[in-house]
Design an enzyme around this catalytic site. Structure first.
Site, PDB file in Angstrom:
ATOM      1  N   PHE A 222       4.374  -1.926  21.048  1.00 59.70           N
ATOM      2  CA  PHE A 222       3.715  -1.882  19.729  1.00 59.70           C
ATOM      3  C   PHE A 222       2.333  -1.225  19.900  1.00 59.70           C
ATOM      4  CE2 PHE A 222       6.270  -5.770  20.060  1.00 59.70           C
ATOM      5  CZ  PHE A 222       7.201  -5.578  19.051  1.00 59.70           C
ATOM      6  N   CYS A 332      -0.929 -11.603  15.171  1.00 58.66           N
ATOM      7  CA  CYS A 332      -1.995 -11.351  14.203  1.00 58.66           C
ATOM      8  C   CYS A 332      -1.666 -11.950  12.841  1.00 58.66           C
ATOM      9  CB  CYS A 332      -2.288  -9.862  14.090  1.00 58.66           C
ATOM     10  SG  CYS A 332      -0.880  -8.912  13.558  1.00 58.66           S
TER      11      CYS A 332
HETATM   12  N1  SAH Z   1      -1.554  -2.568  19.509  1.00 59.90           N
HETATM   13  C1  SAH Z   1      -2.047  -1.805  18.377  1.00 59.90           C
HETATM   14  C2  SAH Z   1      -1.711  -2.411  17.038  1.00 59.90           C
HETATM   15  C3  SAH Z   1      -0.247  -2.657  16.810  1.00 59.90           C
HETATM   16  S1  SAH Z   1       0.153  -2.681  15.109  1.00 59.90           S
HETATM   17  C4  SAH Z   1      -3.560  -1.611  18.510  1.00 59.90           C
HETATM   18  O1  SAH Z   1      -4.183  -2.285  19.325  1.00 59.90           O
HETATM   19  O2  SAH Z   1      -4.102  -0.794  17.769  1.00 59.90           O
HETATM   20  C5  SAH Z   1       1.876  -2.891  15.200  1.00 59.90           C
HETATM   21  C6  SAH Z   1       2.653  -1.642  15.581  1.00 59.90           C
HETATM   22  O3  SAH Z   1       4.012  -2.081  15.795  1.00 59.90           O
HETATM   23  C7  SAH Z   1       2.734  -0.554  14.525  1.00 59.90           C
HETATM   24  O4  SAH Z   1       2.271   0.651  15.067  1.00 59.90           O
HETATM   25  C8  SAH Z   1       4.235  -0.452  14.180  1.00 59.90           C
HETATM   26  O5  SAH Z   1       4.674   0.891  13.998  1.00 59.90           O
HETATM   27  C9  SAH Z   1       4.885  -1.037  15.406  1.00 59.90           C
HETATM   28  N2  SAH Z   1       6.204  -1.650  15.199  1.00 59.90           N
HETATM   29  C10 SAH Z   1       6.610  -2.423  14.179  1.00 59.90           C
HETATM   30  N3  SAH Z   1       7.883  -2.850  14.386  1.00 59.90           N
HETATM   31  C11 SAH Z   1       8.272  -2.347  15.575  1.00 59.90           C
HETATM   32  C12 SAH Z   1       9.468  -2.444  16.345  1.00 59.90           C
HETATM   33  N4  SAH Z   1      10.505  -3.146  15.921  1.00 59.90           N
HETATM   34  N5  SAH Z   1       9.526  -1.803  17.543  1.00 59.90           N
HETATM   35  C13 SAH Z   1       8.459  -1.088  17.989  1.00 59.90           C
HETATM   36  N6  SAH Z   1       7.314  -0.956  17.291  1.00 59.90           N
HETATM   37  C14 SAH Z   1       7.211  -1.575  16.106  1.00 59.90           C
END
Ligand code: SAH
Length: 388
Positions: A222, A332
């Site tokens: 993520f 979060c």
């Molecule tokens: N770690 C990041 C924030 C993550 S926000 C930081 O520090 O800035 C959550 C992210 O998870 C988003 O970019 C979204 O596209 C991704 N996401 C959501 N569902 C997902 C899934 N099933 N598999 C992979 N990524 C996913």
């Protein structure tokens, strides 16, 4: 105009919570319109506080002050924002930080992030939305902002009868720029990025991974714009796999990696719920796994599914850690409270058949202050665990 609470209701509000729910109200005097300032009293007619009203919203009043003599006007907001800044400056923030964190700063439903001399704002309730141009003026006049941008394209506004909208609250300015955090550079896109463009709330946690990534193989699951992946590389990771379901996110992560000249980061565009189990099956492992998933739920109804999601991701994540390696895991969602978060990660570790040791409990950064008694202000939490 006055709002009188029912007998037996209002204890929470008297004890410091800023929200008055519609079903706690006995009587409203004076026919206030949406956004008007009202005074709230308990059933004994003791003054509790003043705030703005929206009878369309379940959260009917949000208190701005507990001082009966305080007038809610431009100088009220100026003074509040000055104290917001003073608190951050005391804690060492200088350039990029959250200036106003809504209920955490006694400015309900107002979020302001500062990126050098540019400010991004959200007004998430009708009562606060009324003040948005005044607040933008304060930022321009008293904070010497070079520009103010509104990121009110947030669905929660519809609960308040507001529309979703984004745009300039000042003269137009470039909304894409490069910012630096602790020596790492990031492209920021105020207009198209998630929320206000960059997750400032993870700042301390990006630094907290320093010791568990050096010379290690790291998975940043993520990744979004790659904030953990980049810091892992910055702190000397041997290799970093940065995974996200969104192709845009992977592109932004790659652009950020290039900006810093990091060659050891590889982007993977995939669904974590598919790829993690697959890698477990293949016996793939990492020294350090970072899990920073989206909130999975924005309301209490969705909590069971969210718990399932967190447990599943943590179960796979833990299995992907080499014996003796580390897991940094986050949630979060404020519905996932600290106890529930611990329980869910513990259940995942148990199902994975691995013993874990707690290295560190992590929190949202200090420019997102948690007010005791206002549990909604605590949303981000994390754990660094050693997986034996
Ligand atoms: N770690 C990041 C924030 C993550 S926000 C930081 O520090 O800035 C959550 C992210 O998870 C988003 O970019 C979204 O596209 C991704 N996401 C959501 N569902 C997902 C899934 N099933 N598999 C992979 N990524 C996913």
């Amino acid at each position: 105009m006055e709002v009188i609470l029912q007998k037996g209701k209002g204890r929470r509000v008297e004890d410091g919570h800023p929200w008055v729910y519609g079903n706690e109200i006995e009587h409203i005097n004076g026919n206030p319109q949406t956004g008007d300032i009202v005074s709230v009293y308990n059933f004994r007619k003791d003054f509790i506080g003043k705030g703005y009203i929206n009878t369309l919203s379940q959260i009917t009043v949000r208190l701005l002050t507990r001082d009966a003599d305080e007038t809610i006007d431009k100088s009220f907001f100026r003074n509040r924002l000055f104290s917001c800044r003073a608190y951050r400056e005391t804690l060492g923030y200088t350039t990029n930080y959250r200036l106003a964190f809504g209920e955490g700063d006694m400015l309900p439903a107002l979020v302001i992030d500062k990126f050098a001399d540019v400010y991004v704002m959200q007004t998430l309730s009708a009562g606060m939305d009324k003040w948005k141009n005044i607040i933008a003026e304060i930022l321009l006049e008293d904070f010497h902002a070079s520009g103010v941008y509104e990121r009110n394209d947030v669905p929660v506004r519809t609960l308040e009868g507001l529309t979703e909208h984004k745009g300039f609250l000042s003269e137009p300015f470039p909304t894409r720029f490069v910012m630096e955090e602790e020596g790492v550079r990031f492209h920021v896109d105020l207009d198209a990025g998630q929320k206000t463009g960059f997750f400032l709330d993870q700042k301390d946690n990006r630094l907290a991974i320093a010791q568990i990534v050096k010379n290690k193989s790291v998975l940043d699951c993520f990744t979004y714009t790659g904030s953990f992946a980049l810091f892992a590389a910055h702190f000397g990771a041997a290799s970093v796999q940065a995974l996200d379901i969104s192709a845009d996110a992977i592109r932004m992560m790659q652009a950020n990696a290039e900006l810093n000249g990091f060659k050891q980061i590889e982007g993977i565009c995939a669904n974590a719920f598919d790829v993690l189990p697959q890698w477990v099956k293949e016996g793939k492992q990492f020294d350090t796994v970072i899990l920073d998933p989206p909130a999975f739920t924005k309301n209490r109804k969705g909590i069971d599914n969210a718990i399932k999601g967190y447990k599943e991701i943590n179960l796979r994540g833990i299995r992907l850690v080499k014996p003796g390696g580390f897991l940094a895991t986050f949630s979060c969602s404020h519905f996932m409270d600290v106890n529930l978060f611990y329980d869910t990660v513990a259940a995942a570790a148990k199902d994975a058949g691995r013993t874990v040791r707690e290295v560190q409990f992590l929190n949202q950064a200090k420019d997102h202050p948690v007010v005791w008694g206002v549990q909604e202000t605590h949303y981000l939490k994390g754990l660094i665990l050693q997986v034996l």
